[in-house]
Design an enzyme around this catalytic site. Structure first.
Site, short mmCIF file in Angstrom:
data_model
loop_
_atom_site.label_atom_id
_atom_site.label_comp_id
_atom_site.label_asym_id
_atom_site.label_seq_id
_atom_site.Cartn_x
_atom_site.Cartn_y
_atom_site.Cartn_z
CE1 TYR A 37 -4.06 2.04 0.75
CE2 TYR A 37 -2.57 3.23 2.20
CZ TYR A 37 -3.77 3.15 1.53
OH TYR A 37 -4.68 4.17 1.62
CG ASP A 88 -8.53 7.97 4.48
OD1 ASP A 88 -8.38 8.88 5.32
OD2 ASP A 88 -7.61 7.55 3.77
#
Lengths: 133, 133
Positions: A22, A46
């Site tokens: 990631y 997020d």
């Protein structure tokens, strides 16, 4: 080490490798590679407390991330768990369309499926955790 | 700053103060003070993937923590969110009854009620995150 312990250790390694991917794919600007880390039914919060992103919103989210020249710097070693969850602690810099460049002290906790794909990502950062880069 | 933004900022401050109190009371050996940070119906998963502790198990948990000479060192600033959750990133050292002294690279994510008490604590650490102190 018994079978359950071995499976637990293997899962830690798999989850931490996915979290490192990631980071690497974000910093490489690889939006497709980022999407490939997530299960088809994944949910991204997020930050926590804003609307969750799912389905076709996820490729758009990562295309924006790349467009904003996002750079992640892990600040401590990733943490595993005794289940299918692990955590990445990082600072992230990016330049939103309205500028200027910003830095967020952030933290992602991820839940993984048995194939090692992320099914749920929750990002911890609040209004006090963002500053000019 | 509108009313919602002010409430959000106040909540960040309250959550981070509670996390700092968790550190300070752990390091002071204040088991009662630790229990007082939690709501009556709180759930502790430490680490994730092991049986949750609730009710009368929680004072026992913190009495053990004090007995094991537990010392928490935060390693980066705590992270808030845009909701009732915040995260503490730390190394923790303790001496279990079977010795020797250990260090865990850990991370607690906590959910808070409106009074600022912790309702749910989830600790991220796996078998790879523990080493001799």
């Amino acid at each position: 080490m018994d079978h359950a312990d071995q499976a637990l250790k293997r899962r830690q390694t798999m989850m931490k490798a996915a979290l490192q991917a990631y980071v690497d794919r974000t910093n490489a600007g690889d939006a497709e590679g980022l999407v490939a880390l997530f299960a088809p039914d994944a949910v991204i919060e997020d930050p926590i407390g804003t609307p969750a992103k799912t389905g076709k919103e996820i490729p758009v989210w990562f295309a924006d991330s790349v467009a904003f020249d996002t750079w992640i710097t892990p600040v401590v070693p990733a943490r595993g768990s005794h289940a299918h969850e692990a955590a990445l602690v990082f600072d992230v810099e990016f330049t939103p369309p309205e500028g200027p460049r910003l830095r967020i002290r952030s933290l992602d906790v991820c839940t993984f499926d048995d194939a090692g794909l992320i099914t749920h990502l929750k990002a911890y950062w609040g209004p006090d955790d963002i500053e000019p880069a």
